[in-house]
Design an enzyme around this catalytic site. Structure first.
Site, PDB file in Angstrom:
ATOM      1  N   ASP A   1      -2.172  -0.304   6.040  1.00 23.90           N
ATOM      2  CA  ASP A   1      -2.354   0.074   6.948  1.00 23.90           C
ATOM      3  C   ASP A   1      -3.809   0.866   7.505  1.00 23.90           C
ATOM      4  OD1 ASP A   1      -2.374   2.501   5.173  1.00 23.90           O
ATOM      5  OD2 ASP A   1      -2.491   3.942   6.834  1.00 23.90           O
TER       6      ASP A   1
ATOM      7  N   ASP B   1      -0.039   5.376   0.670  1.00 19.01           N
ATOM      8  CA  ASP B   1      -0.356   6.355   1.976  1.00 19.01           C
ATOM      9  C   ASP B   1      -0.534   5.585   3.105  1.00 19.01           C
ATOM     10  OD1 ASP B   1      -0.896   8.979   0.131  1.00 19.01           O
ATOM     11  OD2 ASP B   1      -1.855   7.413  -0.852  1.00 19.01           O
TER      12      ASP B   1
ATOM     13  N   ASP C   1       0.819  -1.063  -0.075  1.00 23.37           N
ATOM     14  CA  ASP C   1       0.085  -0.003   0.171  1.00 23.37           C
ATOM     15  C   ASP C   1       0.828   1.214  -0.037  1.00 23.37           C
ATOM     16  OD1 ASP C   1      -2.506   1.679   0.464  1.00 23.37           O
ATOM     17  OD2 ASP C   1      -1.623   1.873   2.536  1.00 23.37           O
TER      18      ASP C   1
END
Length: 272
Positions: free
Chosen positions: A219, A41, A39
């Site tokens: 996240d 961001d 991922d």
């Protein structure tokens, strides 16, 4: 066989996951046998006030480029961002990627992007959702084609009003095939039927990813669909900033992820 406790003195094919990851006993597959799925961001990059203000540290770009080589191309960025946006952020480098929460895919840096059976949002629906940005200064509208995101990092007080407005629109259109994705200071509305998980599943059916063990790091709530499928794919999942359910371990912050990726590159040099 196992390796020494010091990851910088690795002498075998398996690489024990080094600090700062909190994953006692977790063992990385050899880079030549795994697929690194990352991922962006909040995982690779620190969060910024607006999506356009993120910064790619030069050492991260270098590490990603080297890991793309070490995995023989089996490294992909998995993001809610569009592929075009991903390319702008990492320019001039390009990477294999799953973009738009599974709506788009690119298998190699050289390939053209392809839609993964994801229709764009209805124009009238987009218009109604876009009007929500007028609720408060600081709400930023991002049209990704396959989805629409309302960022409120600059207007955190507007969170409830945004979700209430989205709920009202959904109540007016109960049969609309849409899904609401809550994230870190963002409310994203996308066409239902595709997720990061469906994108990863599709990605893993294509060379050079097929037959490899996926290692995914994410996240946010939108990454949980991928966390959930990793055990069934004989893969490993790691979360950032929190210990999400079902993951093998977690990182404290994106800087720890970047340090870990750099360590993987160093490990490969000591092994080689």
């Amino acid at each position: 066989m196992t390796m020494t406790d010091d990851p910088t003195k690795a002498t075998t094919d398996n690489t024990r996951v080094p600090d700062p990851i909190h994953a006692p006993g977790a063992v990385m597959p050899p880079l030549g046998e795994c697929a690194l799925l990352l991922d962006i961001d909040g995982t690779l990059l620190d969060m910024a006030p607006t999506p356009r203000e993120v910064w790619v540290p030069p050492e991260l770009a270098t590490a990603l480029g080297r890991l793309l080589q070490l995995t023989n191309g089996a490294l992909a960025l998995v993001s809610g961002r569009s592929l075009n946006d991903i390319d702008l952020i990492f320019a001039p480098m390009q990477f294999p990627a799953v973009g738009g929460h599974g709506a788009e895919m690119r298998l190699t840096p050289e390939n053209e992007s392809v839609a993964a059976h994801a229709p764009p949002l209805d124009k009238e629906l987009k218009r109604r959702l876009a009007a929500i940005a007028k609720l408060s200064p600081g709400i930023l509208l991002e049209d990704k084609g396959y989805s629409l995101a309302l960022h409120y990092r600059l207007a955190p007080h507007a969170e409830q009003a945004i979700y209430d407005a989205v709920s009202a629109i959904r109540a007016d259109l109960p049969n609309a095939p849409i899904e609401v994705l809550p994230g870190k200071f963002v409310c994203e509305i996308k066409h239902s039927g595709f997720t990061k998980a469906t994108g990863v599943i599709e990605l893993m059916t294509h060379a050079p990813f097929t037959g490899r063990r996926p290692v995914f790091i994410g996240d946010d709530v939108t990454d949980e669909t991928v966390f959930a499928i990793m055990p069934g794919m004989n893969g490993l999942a790691f979360s950032v900033g929190r210990h999400a359910q079902g993951v093998a371990g977690h990182f404290g912050e994106p800087n720890d992820v970047r340090a870990w990726l750099s360590q993987l590159v160093k490990n490969s040099k000591s092994i080689g």
